[in-house]
Design a protein around this motif. Structure first.
Motif, mmCIF file in Angstrom:
data_model
loop_
_atom_site.group_PDB
_atom_site.id
_atom_site.type_symbol
_atom_site.label_atom_id
_atom_site.label_comp_id
_atom_site.label_asym_id
_atom_site.label_seq_id
_atom_site.Cartn_x
_atom_site.Cartn_y
_atom_site.Cartn_z
ATOM 1 N N GLU A 57 0.764 -1.273 -0.108
ATOM 2 C CA GLU A 57 0.045 0.114 0.075
ATOM 3 C C GLU A 57 0.864 1.247 0.085
ATOM 4 O O GLU A 57 0.666 2.214 -0.844
ATOM 5 C CB GLU A 57 -0.749 0.151 1.200
ATOM 6 N N ASN A 58 1.748 1.320 0.904
ATOM 7 C CA ASN A 58 2.776 2.377 0.972
ATOM 8 C C ASN A 58 3.878 2.744 -0.229
ATOM 9 O O ASN A 58 3.934 3.824 -0.415
ATOM 10 C CB ASN A 58 3.266 2.478 2.278
ATOM 11 N N LEU A 63 7.151 5.021 -4.667
ATOM 12 C CA LEU A 63 7.691 4.586 -5.958
ATOM 13 C C LEU A 63 7.239 5.554 -6.966
ATOM 14 O O LEU A 63 8.083 6.274 -7.763
ATOM 15 C CB LEU A 63 7.704 3.250 -6.531
ATOM 16 N N ILE A 64 5.973 5.858 -6.925
ATOM 17 C CA ILE A 64 5.610 6.854 -7.875
ATOM 18 C C ILE A 64 5.962 8.213 -7.713
ATOM 19 O O ILE A 64 6.490 8.889 -8.669
ATOM 20 C CB ILE A 64 3.900 6.755 -7.701
ATOM 21 N N LEU A 65 6.314 8.645 -6.672
ATOM 22 C CA LEU A 65 6.788 10.015 -6.117
ATOM 23 C C LEU A 65 8.245 9.971 -6.506
ATOM 24 O O LEU A 65 8.785 10.964 -7.020
ATOM 25 C CB LEU A 65 6.744 10.557 -4.647
ATOM 26 N N ILE A 66 9.030 8.932 -6.269
ATOM 27 C CA ILE A 66 10.541 9.085 -6.668
ATOM 28 C C ILE A 66 10.551 8.899 -8.222
ATOM 29 O O ILE A 66 11.464 9.975 -8.411
ATOM 30 C CB ILE A 66 11.153 7.443 -6.048
ATOM 31 N N ALA A 89 13.412 0.915 6.439
ATOM 32 C CA ALA A 89 12.406 1.103 7.455
ATOM 33 C C ALA A 89 11.205 0.132 7.393
ATOM 34 O O ALA A 89 10.730 -0.390 8.162
ATOM 35 C CB ALA A 89 12.029 2.509 7.607
ATOM 36 N N ARG A 90 11.076 -0.217 6.121
ATOM 37 C CA ARG A 90 9.885 -0.977 5.757
ATOM 38 C C ARG A 90 10.245 -2.601 6.179
ATOM 39 O O ARG A 90 9.486 -3.463 6.701
ATOM 40 C CB ARG A 90 9.624 -1.067 4.269
ATOM 41 N N VAL A 91 11.621 -2.779 6.195
ATOM 42 C CA VAL A 91 12.186 -4.302 6.541
ATOM 43 C C VAL A 91 11.981 -4.093 8.149
ATOM 44 O O VAL A 91 11.503 -5.251 8.824
ATOM 45 C CB VAL A 91 13.708 -4.310 6.018
#
Length: 132
Positions: A57-58, A63-66, A89-91
Motif C-alpha cells: 500500500e505504501n 515509488l510513484i513519487l520517486i 524502515a519497511r524491513v
C-alpha cells in the motif's frame, strides 16, 4: 546506454525483493499453521499478512513519487538516500509486526513511512509549483 530512472529502477527492484521476503514469511506461517486460506483471527499470520499488505500500500506511492521527482530532473544522492532509508524502515516494520504489541522496529517503520511520504509529496508539489 543511459538509464532514464536509475533511482526508481533500483528502488523498485529492492522493493520487489522485500515484497518477496514478506510473502515468504507469510507462506512460512501458512505452512506451519496449515492455514491455506484466510488468516488466523488476529494472530501471527494476520500480522505478517498485514505487514506485507501495508508494504504494498505504501511503497506504491513512494515509488510513484520517486519516479516523478526523478523525471522532473531532481534525482540526486538525497533521493537515493531517502529511498534506501525508506526501504530499510519497511524491513524493520515487517520484523516488528511479529510482536504482539507495538515494537520499536514497527514504530520506526511507521514513522519513517509517514515522514518519507510527506517529504516526497511536499517536494513533488514544490516542483509542480516551480518553487523548487
Amino acid at each position: 546506454m543511459d538509464i532514464v530512472l536509475p533511482i526508481t529502477l533500483t528502488s523498485a527492484a529492492a522493493a520487489a525483493l522485500i515484497n518477496i521476503w514478506l510473502a515468504f514469511r507469510v507462506g512460512q506461517l501458512r505452512l506451519a499453521t496449515k492455514t491455506s486460506h484466510g488468516d488466523d483471527g488476529g494472530g501471527p499470520l494476520t500480522r505478517r499478512m498485514r505487514a506485507q499488505l501495508n508494504f504494498v500500500e505504501n511503497t506504491a506511492f513512494v515509488l510513484i513519487l520517486i519516479a516523478g521527482i526523478e523525471l522532473a530532473g531532481h534525482g540526486d544522492l538525497w533521493l537515493s538516500a531517502t529511498a534506501g532509508i525508506y526501504l530499510l524502515a519497511r524491513v524493520a516494520h515487517g520484523i516488528g509486526m511479529d510482536g504482539e504489541n507495538p515494537t520499536l522496529p514497527r514504530k520506526v517503520g511507521v514513522i519513517v513511512t509517514f515522514v518519507t511520504q510527506l517529504f516526497l509529496a511536499g517536494y513533488a508539489v514544490g516542483i509542480a509549483l516551480a518553487v523548487i
